[in-house]
Enzyme design. Structure first.
Site, PDB file in Angstrom:
ATOM      1  N   GLY A  77       8.222  -0.744  -0.049  1.00 20.50           N
ATOM      2  CA  GLY A  77       7.814  -0.572   1.342  1.00 20.50           C
ATOM      3  C   GLY A  77       8.473  -1.618   2.219  1.00 20.50           C
ATOM      4  N   GLY A  96       2.836  -8.351   2.253  1.00 15.48           N
ATOM      5  CA  GLY A  96       1.975  -8.393   1.061  1.00 15.48           C
ATOM      6  C   GLY A  96       2.229  -9.637   0.204  1.00 15.48           C
ATOM      7  CE  LYS A 138       4.089  -0.764   7.773  1.00 13.66           C
ATOM      8  NZ  LYS A 138       4.279  -0.750   6.351  1.00 13.66           N
ATOM      9  CG  ASP A 163       5.690  -6.057   6.285  1.00 13.89           C
ATOM     10  OD1 ASP A 163       4.629  -5.482   6.034  1.00 13.89           O
ATOM     11  OD2 ASP A 163       6.190  -6.928   5.552  1.00 13.89           O
ATOM     12  CD  GLU A 170       8.114  -6.976  -1.763  1.00 16.53           C
ATOM     13  OE1 GLU A 170       7.147  -6.207  -1.853  1.00 16.53           O
ATOM     14  OE2 GLU A 170       8.405  -7.562  -0.708  1.00 16.53           O
ATOM     15  CB  SER A 177      -0.947  -0.011   1.209  1.00 12.61           C
ATOM     16  OG  SER A 177      -0.206  -0.118   2.400  1.00 12.61           O
ATOM     17  CB  THR A 178       4.111   2.286   1.384  1.00 15.36           C
ATOM     18  OG1 THR A 178       3.531   1.855   2.610  1.00 15.36           O
ATOM     19  CG2 THR A 178       4.766   3.646   1.579  1.00 15.36           C
TER      20      THR A 178
HETATM   21  C1  5RP Z   1       5.027  -6.855   0.288  1.00 15.45           C
HETATM   22  C2  5RP Z   1       5.884  -6.080   1.211  1.00 15.45           C
HETATM   23  C3  5RP Z   1       5.446  -4.707   1.546  1.00 15.45           C
HETATM   24  O1  5RP Z   1       6.442  -3.832   1.189  1.00 15.45           O
HETATM   25  C4  5RP Z   1       5.224  -4.624   3.031  1.00 15.45           C
HETATM   26  O2  5RP Z   1       4.293  -5.628   3.400  1.00 15.45           O
HETATM   27  C5  5RP Z   1       4.685  -3.253   3.425  1.00 15.45           C
HETATM   28  O3  5RP Z   1       3.400  -3.097   2.948  1.00 15.45           O
HETATM   29  P1  5RP Z   1       2.570  -1.769   3.119  1.00 15.45           P
HETATM   30  O4  5RP Z   1       3.302  -0.688   2.406  1.00 15.45           O
HETATM   31  O5  5RP Z   1       1.228  -2.110   2.522  1.00 15.45           O
HETATM   32  O6  5RP Z   1       2.447  -1.486   4.596  1.00 15.45           O
HETATM   33  O7  5RP Z   1       6.904  -6.515   1.658  1.00 15.45           O
HETATM   34  O8  5RP Z   1       5.487  -8.165   0.131  1.00 15.45           O
END
Ligand code: 5RP
Length: 222
Positions: free
Chosen positions: A81, A96, A120, A83, A102, A27-28
């Site tokens: 992004g 995600g 985060k 976590d 990634e 989402s970021t």
């Molecule tokens: C997806 C990821 C995302 O970057 C991580 O989960 C952060 O997500 P968000 O920006 O929605 O908080 O690693 O695999």
């Protein structure tokens, strides 16, 4: 959402004409892709590699030219992004479900720029369950071996079915508690046959941009 958006949009300042850009997932990263789409429509000339089917679709909808990973020698800059981000800029990623692509993209990038909201930032990784991508074959056995490393592994489910990644694998979310030695844990997990990779990104991050609830944005210094 606003804090994520401002951090992600700030990252676009680092994108220049001619670059090959890695597009993260989540989402970021969504906001970064949106901003790049806007810039491309105003004349910015970039090509991109995406870390998920979802990010690829979004980028294409916005007019960003996606090239296959096989056509790329090196990615100039990846925006993604996370976590969790610790003091050494080690990361937990994979919330995600896109951690494998990634990590492959990050490992081929000259620079990895992480965009997050303030929630985060942690002093030590581990409050967020560590996602581990495993192959479906031998799933139960691999989950047990993950448990033997000291966590309570939870296979990720969607509507009573195992979550399936873009690579056709599954995800197990593991709570190891506070992670004292992330590098060692990373290697121990990846040594289990059946594990493809895990969401610890050690020593890969070059820059962290944080968005705050009050509307400010800051580039971290180590
Ligand atoms: C997806 C990821 C995302 O970057 C991580 O989960 C952060 O997500 P968000 O920006 O929605 O908080 O690693 O695999």
């Amino acid at each position: 959402m606003e804090a994520k958006r401002i951090a992600a949009e700030k990252a676009a300042d680092y994108i220049q004409d001619g670059m090959i850009v890695g597009l993260g997932t989540g989402s970021t990263a969504y906001w970064a892709i949106r901003k790049l789409g806007e810039l491309v429509n105003n004349g910015l000339a970039i090509t991109a590699v995406a870390t998920s089917v979802q990010s690829q679709s979004l980028a294409e909808e916005l007019g960003i030219r996606i090239i296959p990973f096989s056509a790329v020698q090196a990615i100039d800059l990846t925006i993604d992004g996370a976590d969790e981000v610790d003091r050494d800029w080690n990361l937990i990623k994979g919330g995600g479900g896109a951690l494998l692509r990634e990590k492959i993209v990050a490992a081929s990038s000259k620079r990895l720029l992480i965009v997050v909201d303030e929630s985060k930032i942690v002093s030590r990784l581990g409050q967020f369950r560590l996602p581990v991508e495993i192959v479906p074959f031998g799933h139960e056995l691999t989950v047990r071996k993950l448990g033997a490393l000291g966590c309570d592994p939870k296979p990720r489910m969607v509507d009573h079915n195992r979550y399936v990644t873009d690579n056709g694998n599954n995800i197990v979310d593991c709570n190891f508690g506070m992670i004292e030695r992330p590098g060692e844990l990373h290697n121990a997990i990846n040594a289990i046959p059946g594990v493809v990779d895990n969401g610890l990104f050690i020593g890969m991050t070059d820059k962290v941009i944080v968005g705050y609830r009050d509307g400010s944005v800051q580039e971290l210094r180590k």
